[in-house]
Design a protein around this motif. Structure first.
Motif, PDB file in Angstrom:
ATOM      1  N   VAL A  35       0.977  -1.072  -0.081  1.00 25.46           N
ATOM      2  CA  VAL A  35       0.137   0.018   0.003  1.00 25.46           C
ATOM      3  C   VAL A  35       0.851   1.296   0.029  1.00 25.46           C
ATOM      4  N   LEU A  36       0.733   2.007  -0.812  1.00 30.65           N
ATOM      5  CA  LEU A  36       1.734   3.281  -1.163  1.00 30.65           C
ATOM      6  C   LEU A  36       0.814   4.499  -0.917  1.00 30.65           C
ATOM      7  N   THR A  37       1.142   5.169   0.052  1.00 25.37           N
ATOM      8  CA  THR A  37       0.470   6.397   0.510  1.00 25.37           C
ATOM      9  C   THR A  37       1.048   7.601  -0.114  1.00 25.37           C
ATOM     10  N   THR A  38       2.341   7.513  -0.765  1.00 29.17           N
ATOM     11  CA  THR A  38       2.960   8.622  -1.253  1.00 29.17           C
ATOM     12  C   THR A  38       3.070   8.667  -2.869  1.00 29.17           C
ATOM     13  N   ALA A  39       2.173   7.836  -3.366  1.00 32.27           N
ATOM     14  CA  ALA A  39       2.326   7.731  -4.828  1.00 32.27           C
ATOM     15  C   ALA A  39       0.631   7.815  -5.339  1.00 32.27           C
ATOM     16  N   ALA A  40       0.538   7.977  -6.519  1.00 33.95           N
ATOM     17  CA  ALA A  40      -0.832   8.299  -7.429  1.00 33.95           C
ATOM     18  C   ALA A  40      -0.909   6.951  -8.273  1.00 33.95           C
ATOM     19  N   ALA A  44       4.292   4.363 -11.836  1.00 29.88           N
ATOM     20  CA  ALA A  44       5.701   3.526 -12.178  1.00 29.88           C
ATOM     21  C   ALA A  44       6.450   3.904 -13.571  1.00 29.88           C
ATOM     22  N   PRO A  45       5.593   4.400 -14.544  1.00 30.92           N
ATOM     23  CA  PRO A  45       6.351   4.719 -15.892  1.00 30.92           C
ATOM     24  C   PRO A  45       7.072   6.188 -15.781  1.00 30.92           C
ATOM     25  N   PRO A  46       8.381   5.970 -15.756  1.00 32.54           N
ATOM     26  CA  PRO A  46       9.205   7.139 -15.909  1.00 32.54           C
ATOM     27  C   PRO A  46       8.729   8.070 -16.959  1.00 32.54           C
ATOM     28  N   GLY A  47       8.909   9.329 -16.532  1.00 36.09           N
ATOM     29  CA  GLY A  47       8.455  10.487 -17.603  1.00 36.09           C
ATOM     30  C   GLY A  47       6.950  10.806 -17.415  1.00 36.09           C
ATOM     31  N   GLY A  48       6.138  10.053 -17.042  1.00 36.77           N
ATOM     32  CA  GLY A  48       4.688  10.106 -16.691  1.00 36.77           C
ATOM     33  C   GLY A  48       4.431  11.285 -15.545  1.00 36.77           C
ATOM     34  N   GLU A  49       3.226  11.890 -15.974  1.00 42.09           N
ATOM     35  CA  GLU A  49       3.003  13.228 -14.883  1.00 42.09           C
ATOM     36  C   GLU A  49       2.732  12.704 -13.646  1.00 42.09           C
ATOM     37  N   TYR A  51       4.524   9.986 -12.278  1.00 40.95           N
ATOM     38  CA  TYR A  51       5.852   9.276 -11.896  1.00 40.95           C
ATOM     39  C   TYR A  51       6.185   9.665 -10.513  1.00 40.95           C
ATOM     40  N   ASN A  52       6.499   8.439  -9.557  1.00 40.65           N
ATOM     41  CA  ASN A  52       6.939   8.794  -8.355  1.00 40.65           C
ATOM     42  C   ASN A  52       8.132   7.522  -8.331  1.00 40.65           C
ATOM     43  N   ARG A  53       9.176   8.322  -8.122  1.00 40.75           N
ATOM     44  CA  ARG A  53      10.632   7.511  -8.208  1.00 40.75           C
ATOM     45  C   ARG A  53      10.711   6.345  -7.158  1.00 40.75           C
ATOM     46  N   GLU A  54      10.469   6.821  -5.942  1.00 42.03           N
ATOM     47  CA  GLU A  54      10.445   5.890  -4.855  1.00 42.03           C
ATOM     48  C   GLU A  54       9.731   4.486  -4.891  1.00 42.03           C
ATOM     49  N   ALA A  55       8.486   4.777  -5.434  1.00 36.73           N
ATOM     50  CA  ALA A  55       7.560   3.898  -5.579  1.00 36.73           C
ATOM     51  C   ALA A  55       7.561   3.036  -6.660  1.00 36.73           C
ATOM     52  N   SER A  56       8.086   3.616  -7.630  1.00 42.68           N
ATOM     53  CA  SER A  56       8.394   3.032  -8.972  1.00 42.68           C
ATOM     54  C   SER A  56       9.662   2.039  -8.639  1.00 42.68           C
ATOM     55  N   GLU A  57      10.595   2.414  -8.099  1.00 45.80           N
ATOM     56  CA  GLU A  57      11.865   1.521  -7.701  1.00 45.80           C
ATOM     57  C   GLU A  57      11.479   0.552  -6.822  1.00 45.80           C
TER      58      GLU A  57
END
Length: 74
Positions: A35-40, A44-49, A51-57
Motif C-alpha cells: 500500500v503506497l501512500t505517497t504515490a498516485a 511507475a512509468p518514468p516520464g509520466g505526470e 511518476y514517483n521514483r521511490e514507489a516505482s523503484e
C-alpha cells in the motif's frame, strides 16, 4: 503476483484491498500487496505526470525479485 496499491486511489479505494486478498487467497495465488501512500495511480512509468521514483523503484524491485524466484533460468 505483485500489486502496488495506491492510497488514495478513487478507482481502487482501500476498503477493496480485503476483497482482493480474499479472492487471491481463495484462488491459491501467491502475492504481495504494497500500500503506497505517497504515490498516485500510474506512478511507475518514468516520464509520466504521476511518476514517483521511490514507489516505482520499489515496484520494479518487487517484480524483478518475483521473476528471479519463479522463472526458470537457462
Amino acid at each position: 503476483m505483485y500489486l502496488g496499491w495506491c492510497d488514495p486511489d478513487p478507482t481502487a479505494p482501500p476498503e477493496t484491498i480485503p476483497v482482493m486478498r480474499d479472492a487471491l487467497d481463495a484462488a491459491g495465488v501467491t502475492y504481495t500487496i504494497d500500500v503506497l501512500t505517497t504515490a498516485a495511480h500510474g506512478y511507475a512509468p518514468p516520464g509520466g505526470e504521476r511518476y514517483n521514483r521511490e514507489a516505482s523503484e520499489l515496484q520494479w524491485e518487487r517484480v524483478h525479485s518475483m521473476f528471479r524466484r519463479n522463472l526458470p533460468r537457462d
